[in-house]
Design an enzyme around this catalytic site. Structure first.
Site, PDB file in Angstrom:
ATOM      1  N   GLN A 309       0.840  -1.271   0.109  1.00  0.00           N
ATOM      2  CA  GLN A 309      -0.003  -0.192   0.061  1.00  0.00           C
ATOM      3  C   GLN A 309       0.795   1.249  -0.067  1.00  0.00           C
ATOM      4  O   GLN A 309       0.593   2.190  -0.822  1.00  0.00           O
ATOM      5  CB  GLN A 309      -0.819   0.077   1.333  1.00  0.00           C
ATOM      6  CG  GLN A 309      -1.675   1.219   1.622  1.00  0.00           C
ATOM      7  CD  GLN A 309      -2.704   1.970   0.353  1.00  0.00           C
ATOM      8  OE1 GLN A 309      -3.023   1.118  -0.320  1.00  0.00           O
ATOM      9  NE2 GLN A 309      -2.703   2.980   0.158  1.00  0.00           N
ATOM     10  N   GLU A 310       2.041   1.277   0.715  1.00  0.00           N
ATOM     11  CA  GLU A 310       2.737   2.255   0.760  1.00  0.00           C
ATOM     12  C   GLU A 310       3.591   2.726  -0.287  1.00  0.00           C
ATOM     13  O   GLU A 310       3.711   3.887  -0.756  1.00  0.00           O
ATOM     14  CB  GLU A 310       3.662   2.363   2.237  1.00  0.00           C
ATOM     15  CG  GLU A 310       2.906   2.294   3.406  1.00  0.00           C
ATOM     16  CD  GLU A 310       2.490   3.685   3.822  1.00  0.00           C
ATOM     17  OE1 GLU A 310       2.961   4.726   3.084  1.00  0.00           O
ATOM     18  OE2 GLU A 310       1.793   3.632   4.872  1.00  0.00           O
ATOM     19  N   SER A 311       4.310   1.658  -0.806  1.00  0.00           N
ATOM     20  CA  SER A 311       5.411   1.834  -1.919  1.00  0.00           C
ATOM     21  C   SER A 311       5.053   0.916  -3.238  1.00  0.00           C
ATOM     22  O   SER A 311       6.139   1.001  -4.102  1.00  0.00           O
ATOM     23  CB  SER A 311       6.581   1.721  -1.443  1.00  0.00           C
ATOM     24  OG  SER A 311       6.897   0.309  -1.023  1.00  0.00           O
TER      25      SER A 311
END
Length: 451
Positions: A309-311
């Site tokens: 989700q982040e990267s």
């Protein structure tokens, strides 16, 4: 002393042993249920019914509802996990179980054959094919000439037989060798043109097979529910009475929140990219997530979903706000954790420790999985804003320990009618709701990589 809730669960595989260690367990009997307190339940192994999670714990929508029903009656459960819907119906016919909870559609034919229990989920039967199938079927007449295969003795076969009375040239085949979920995989691999499945099965499965496409609904909607043998109407009646009670309502709401409510509108591009990166990127970092789990206790598949989700598992990712790396840490957070956020190993350890700290600082009274979802929301929006939202929940008569309630309250941090009264003011409170939703979706797809 509390009773043991599971005598045993049957094993999956060629032998398909029942809880009694025999394919033909003793006949279920109402007096035996009352005397021994053991509810015999037929189900099948699938994501919408009953399965074992990565810790070998039984879970699933039908599992959770049956567990709640049995708990409220102080019964143990003897699970019989069978190969197919046909096997489940046979177990009912032979009176080998008290109850069938296997994602069964409540049809007129089944209502005449068995004692009808409660309904719990509304679904539609959907024609599912590879998204590139041409020409695209747009009406039932277009099913003529397609290679359609469905599970034997299923409600899908009944629907197709009804359509055959309108379109004489329509043909399909039934198989007792493959489940509906497997047939969806065959459609994705273009081994067949199409299959038919209930909408809840499609909703869960197409995240793993993003090339699947719903071409049309084949009916207006049906109910999934439970059945008992014709000779045991008392069990069906007791189940129906329980499911319409307050406890039954709570169990259904909890089941929907756990397995369905978070599944967002299907995004073909996003799911296709995730499935591709499972092979291309995750193997480089899988060991790091497992090591972080050993160090912090945070599940590896959860950390992998958070990192995606982040990267999107890009160690050089950066955002306009200055967060960077595999776990998209701020410079300040990375420094406080003593890690180099651009080093994948250190970034994963740092992100895991940060999440574990947020998780640990929440009150011990918050149950799982709500505690984890609140910790994820805090990772996204910040602990201060989460605490604001928890206080706002109390003021509004909501439960700050319930993620279902907090999903409604967090967006109010962006509502001018509410955020001025909070200590830390405005925040884009709708973002953590979508953030947790996406992570849960990703985790469902990723978890098999950590089995």
């Amino acid at each position: 002393m509390q009773k043991k809730r599971y005598l045993a669960a049957s094993v999956m595989g060629a032998a398909m042993l029942t809880a009694c260690g025999d394919r033909t367990p003793s006949t279920a009997d109402m007096s035996q249920l009352e005397d021994e307190g053991v509810l015999k339940v037929a189900t099948r192994n699938a994501g919408t019914t009953y399965y074992l999670d990565r810790h070998q714990r039984p879970v699933g929508p039908e599992h959770d509802l049956v567990y709640a029903f049995a708990r409220d009656n102080d019964w143990d459960i003897e699970w019989h996990v069978l190969d197919s819907t046909a096997d489940v119906l046979q177990a009912l016919d032979e009176g080998r179980v008290h109850l069938a909870a296997a994602g069964l559609t409540q049809t007129r034919a089944r209502n005449e054959r068995f004692a009808r229990g409660p309904a719990h989920t509304e679904v539609r039967q959907q024609l599912v094919c590879h998204r590139e199938l041409q020409p695209r079927p747009r009406r039932t007449a277009d099913l003529v000439g397609l290679n359609i295969q469905v599970a034997a003795n299923s409600s899908y076969a009944d629907t197709l037989r009804t359509l055959q009375t309108q379109h004489n040239d329509l043909s399909f085949s039934e198989t007792s060798r493959h489940s509906t979920e497997t047939l969806l995989g065959h459609a994705a691999e273009r081994r067949i043109d199409c299959t038919v499945a209930d909408s809840n099965i499609v909703q869960i499965t197409r995240r793993h097979w993003p090339v699947l496409d719903v071409k049309m609904n084949l009916n207006e909607g049906e109910n999934l529910g439970w059945y008992s043998p014709e000779s045991l109407p008392d069990v069906a009646e007791a189940a129906a009475e329980w499911m319409t009670s307050h406890n039954g309502d709570l169990a259904i709401a909890a089941m929907e929140a756990r397995y369905y409510a978070y599944i967002a509108t299907f995004d073909f591009v996003d799911m296709r990219a995730l499935n591709r990166r499972l092979d291309e990127r995750l193997p480089q970092y899988r060991r790091l997530f497992l090591e972080a789990e050993r160090e912090t206790g945070m599940p590896a598949d959860l950390l992998a979903a958070l990192a995606y989700q982040e990267s999107h598992w890009d160690p050089e990712a950066r955002s306009a706000t200055g967060v960077r790396g595999l776990m998209m840490l701020t410079q300040r957070t990375a420094e406080s954790l003593g890690v180099d956020r651009l080093n994948p190993g250190e970034a994963v350890q740092g992100g895991a420790r940060y999440l574990a700290d947020l998780h640990a600082r929440l009150p011990d009274t918050i149950p799982e999985p709500d505690r984890t979802y609140l910790a994820l929301a805090s990772y996204n929006i910040g602990r201060a804003h989460l605490l604001d939202a928890r206080q706002l929940a109390r003021e509004l008569g909501k439960n700050p320990d319930s993620w279902r309630d907090m999903e409604q309250v967090l967006p109010l941090k962006a509502d001018r009618r509410y955020y001025p009264r909070t200590r830390h003011g405005y925040a884009r409170g709708y973002e953590p709701v979508h953030y947790v939703q996406r992570i849960r979706n990703y985790r469902d797809v990723i978890e098999n990589a950590f089995d």
